[in-house]
Design a protein around this motif. Structure first.
Motif, mmCIF file in Angstrom:
data_model
loop_
_atom_site.group_PDB
_atom_site.id
_atom_site.type_symbol
_atom_site.label_atom_id
_atom_site.label_comp_id
_atom_site.label_asym_id
_atom_site.label_seq_id
_atom_site.Cartn_x
_atom_site.Cartn_y
_atom_site.Cartn_z
ATOM 1 N N ASN A 21 0.841 -1.197 0.000
ATOM 2 C CA ASN A 21 0.000 0.000 0.000
ATOM 3 C C ASN A 21 0.877 1.248 0.000
ATOM 4 N N LEU A 23 0.460 5.013 0.660
ATOM 5 C CA LEU A 23 -0.593 5.813 1.280
ATOM 6 C C LEU A 23 -0.189 7.278 1.410
ATOM 7 N N ASP A 24 -1.171 8.101 1.764
ATOM 8 C CA ASP A 24 -0.951 9.528 2.040
ATOM 9 C C ASP A 24 -0.304 10.238 0.863
ATOM 10 N N LEU A 25 -0.783 9.948 -0.310
ATOM 11 C CA LEU A 25 -0.288 10.656 -1.488
ATOM 12 C C LEU A 25 -0.759 12.104 -1.444
ATOM 13 N N THR A 53 -7.303 1.639 -6.137
ATOM 14 C CA THR A 53 -7.006 2.969 -5.613
ATOM 15 C C THR A 53 -7.832 3.252 -4.361
ATOM 16 N N GLN A 54 -7.261 4.099 -3.522
ATOM 17 C CA GLN A 54 -7.925 4.479 -2.272
ATOM 18 C C GLN A 54 -8.659 5.795 -2.489
ATOM 19 N N LYS A 145 -6.163 8.782 -3.077
ATOM 20 C CA LYS A 145 -5.350 9.078 -1.891
ATOM 21 C C LYS A 145 -4.236 8.052 -1.693
ATOM 22 N N GLY A 146 -4.403 6.906 -2.286
ATOM 23 C CA GLY A 146 -3.403 5.861 -2.127
ATOM 24 C C GLY A 146 -3.554 4.817 -3.221
ATOM 25 N N ARG A 148 -2.952 0.576 -3.991
ATOM 26 C CA ARG A 148 -2.666 -0.752 -3.450
ATOM 27 C C ARG A 148 -2.250 -1.675 -4.594
ATOM 28 N N GLU B 12 3.167 -1.242 4.031
ATOM 29 C CA GLU B 12 2.557 0.075 3.907
ATOM 30 C C GLU B 12 3.631 1.151 3.871
ATOM 31 N N ASN B 14 4.100 5.313 3.910
ATOM 32 C CA ASN B 14 3.520 6.626 4.123
ATOM 33 C C ASN B 14 4.336 7.638 3.316
ATOM 34 N N CYS B 15 3.704 8.211 2.300
ATOM 35 C CA CYS B 15 4.445 9.137 1.430
ATOM 36 C C CYS B 15 4.787 10.452 2.122
#
Lengths: 169, 81
Positions: A21, A23-25, A53-54, A145-146, A148, B12, B14-15
């Motif tokens: 994953n 995340l936090d793009l 996609t998130q 937003k993310g 996977r 996971e 975190n960008c």
């Protein structure tokens, strides 16, 4: 193009896993580009590499994917992973990874679904064995937003994923 | 399907912070994974069966061309064999 193509994040698989994953793009980019180098953990079987996609709600399992369209004209709809290509089996020559890219457009449009165009291949080695090359396009969430990545048999150690943000310039 | 993954974990990233960590899959994610495995296994079997049919048809066609008197080079030239 100083700020138009920016590395946002990367992942390198240190121990086999089925899911990666990102995340936090950030929300400041219009498109994402993804470079993948991967192989999988099961011998003598080429596995699919799937992405989802998130959405803004944080979930991967809501309505983040609408329809997946394959180059053969077949479609799949609903909350499923799209098969975006293939990864080499563990029986492939050591150190050989399948390579590919994905381009995700309109990731912050908010009104229209973003589109994923991808090309991923599972070249075993030097033309021997079975080769698969897949080119697919899919529709995804309106705001991404993310991302996977999934390989149901597991990504092997050393598989890498790089995500770049692209600004309209 | 057997894999050499002892625990089903996800990686996971975190960008915002650059942090990478391994987390166990949730029950929901495990269920989805099993569903996806079954679906893609069915697709793989279907794809490989179609490829076998295609290869058999190609071999049959090449044999028929050879029976007509074409040399191996001539068959290869027109069939890309």
């Amino acid at each position: 193009m100083a700020d138009t193509f920016v590395l946002l994040g990367s992942a390198t698989v240190a121990s086999p896993t089925t899911t990666v994953n990102i995340l936090d793009l950030p929300t400041t980019y219009t498109d994402f580009a993804v470079l993948v180098s991967a192989r999988q953990t099961t011998v003598a079987q080429t596995d699919s590499l799937n992405i989802q996609t998130q959405n803004n709600g944080g979930g991967f399992n809501a309505t983040s994917q609408v329809t997946a369209i394959a180059t053969d004209g077949s479609t799949s709809s609903g909350n499923v992973f799209a098969n975006n290509g293939y990864t080499p089996a563990a029986s492939a020559t050591s150190g050989i990874f399948g390579s590919g890219w994905m381009y995700i457009t309109g990731v912050q449009n908010g009104s229209f679904n973003s589109t994923v165009i991808s090309r991923l291949c599972a070249i075993t080695q030097n033309g021997t064995g079975t080769e698969f090359i897949s080119i697919k396009s899919s529709l995804y969430a309106t705001s991404v937003k993310g991302i996977r990545f999934q390989c149901t048999n597991g990504f092997s150690t050393g598989s890498t994923f790089y995500i770049y943000g692209i600004l309209a310039a | 399907m057997a894999t050499d993954i002892e625990k089903l974990m996800k990686l996971e990233v975190n960008c915002e912070t650059g942090e990478q960590r391994y987390v166990e899959l949730t029950d929901e994610e495990l269920a989805q994974l099993e569903e996806d495995r079954a679906r893609y296994e069915a697709e793989r079997i279907e794809r490989e069966a179609a490829e076998k049919v295609r290869q058999a048809a190609k071999a049959s066609a090449l044999a028929k061309l050879a029976a007509l008197g074409l040399t191996e080079e001539e068959v290869a030239a027109i069939a890309g064999a």
